[in-house]
Write an enzyme that holds these catalytic residues in place. Sequence first.
Site, mmCIF file in Angstrom:
data_model
loop_
_atom_site.group_PDB
_atom_site.id
_atom_site.type_symbol
_atom_site.label_atom_id
_atom_site.label_comp_id
_atom_site.label_asym_id
_atom_site.label_seq_id
_atom_site.Cartn_x
_atom_site.Cartn_y
_atom_site.Cartn_z
ATOM 1 N N HIS A 96 2.939 6.631 -3.159
ATOM 2 C CA HIS A 96 2.320 7.433 -2.101
ATOM 3 C C HIS A 96 0.886 7.844 -2.476
ATOM 4 O O HIS A 96 0.380 8.855 -1.988
ATOM 5 C CB HIS A 96 3.157 8.692 -1.799
ATOM 6 C CG HIS A 96 4.611 8.406 -1.554
ATOM 7 N ND1 HIS A 96 5.087 7.940 -0.351
ATOM 8 C CD2 HIS A 96 5.683 8.489 -2.388
ATOM 9 C CE1 HIS A 96 6.399 7.762 -0.444
ATOM 10 N NE2 HIS A 96 6.780 8.076 -1.667
ATOM 11 N N SER A 107 -27.542 -0.506 -3.651
ATOM 12 C CA SER A 107 -27.793 0.126 -2.356
ATOM 13 C C SER A 107 -29.272 0.011 -2.012
ATOM 14 O O SER A 107 -30.136 0.046 -2.891
ATOM 15 C CB SER A 107 -27.394 1.603 -2.422
ATOM 16 O OG SER A 107 -27.936 2.320 -1.340
#
Length: 515
Positions: A167, A288
């Site tokens: 989970h 970037s």
Amino acid sequence: MADAGNPNEAPQRLWGGRFEEAPDALVQAYTSSIQTDLLLFRHDIAGSRAHARMLAAQGIIDTADAATIIQGLDQVESEIESGGFEINHELEDIHTHVEARLGQIIGADAAGRLHTARSRNDQVALDTRMFVRDAIVQAVGAVRGLQASLIELAERSLDVYLPGYTHLQRAQPVLFAHHLLAYLEMLDRDADRLVDSFARADVMPLGSAALAGAAYPLDRQAVADELGFEAISRNSIDAVSSRDYIVEFLSNAAICMVNISRLCEDVILWSSAEFGVLQFADAFTTGSSIMPQKRNPDIAELARGRSGKVLGHLTGLLTTLKGLPLAYNRDLQEDKSGLFDTAETLIGTLHVLARALLTAQVNGDRARAMVDQDPFILATDYADYITRTGVPFREAHGVVGRLVRLCEQRGCGLSDLTLEDLQSEHPSFEADAVGMTVQAALESRDIPGGTAPSQVLAALEEAKERLQLKPAGQPSSQPPSQPAASSSEPQLETGLNRAQRRAAERAAAKQQGRR
């Protein structure tokens, strides 16, 4: 030979005798598939050579015509390979382009005999089956290459443990190598599925003609032998109208890409500052345009994204097929773009990830700290401790749950509890339960398939033997960074390689017989 130029000079469709006018330009543009199926030129020409030789051997066309056709096909292939072949959308597809150019080279008479006993329907089925066979061979090799990289990374990180998750919540500690080997198992099944599907693509359809079979005494087995097929199709309608061999390849590729996507999701998480566990070399990351500090795992992100495209190709072809009556319908022209893109995406993704993982650096200290600093990651081990004394596990589960609540109230971890604290919830705890260690927890999972170091080492050795990264029974050595074939699967060859091998074997047997 005569050479009349290129296909742009004299369009020659393979049909049109009953038509009084040429197709509208919009129709020509809409129905043309040459920009897509040009990729099949080698398969198409190989099939045409085999067909011409068989026609001559059966006395259906002259031997001289067959020799001329084959010589002309060699030139067409050379022109396409060199980039000197011009495309004309009036010629619709690769089959028409090859035959039209062949007619310009050797004359329309001889070239026109090539299509005897053949339809574009069985021709395209042949070409796509040959393509799928080759794509399977390449994909299996690429899967093995990624597995080899996972093994290499696992062997470099044998002392590293990190939290296992359920989970996306920390669950129990596992060895990093054990986590990587989970993907090796997934990829093993991917390779098995691809290998298993090979036989269903390995069926020679030529001779089925449009749908009813050819009205000539064809030697279909001779064509199958030359092209390296194991079998010939048993039903002419099925041979030209079925595309389940493509669907199966797309399905297997989609499952493999989903498994790759899951691996990439882990890699992306591990590469983040929050995890800080793994880093690719600069050559396998990007930056970037605005943030100078960024090192983005774009390869993994693109692989994750492209899995969706491959799933779409599978869904698209299934949707195309679901309403088609037998036999051939032009809808089937749409089988190729998704097939080609899937093969390119799957094989390319496997190769680039294999290379990238070889450059990966694992921050073992950070990975181990994620476990060591988690106050409750050994909760199951505390429950297992008292279960081994005879306490039912459900009761033990409740006991440790209450201990966790006690720790939360105090702001401490399970390892900080004293023997008195532990025994306040259950008397079965003894002194050796105080300050339980991660290493002990790992070593306790000492069963086949478990995360105990001895089991992971054994799994690595077995995987290396299975993938032929080391001889069986030999000492461990660093696995190579190159793709490897698995000894546990049938030997896959491209159809033409197999045909060449068999021809050599037949020639050798014939020579032996003369002696």
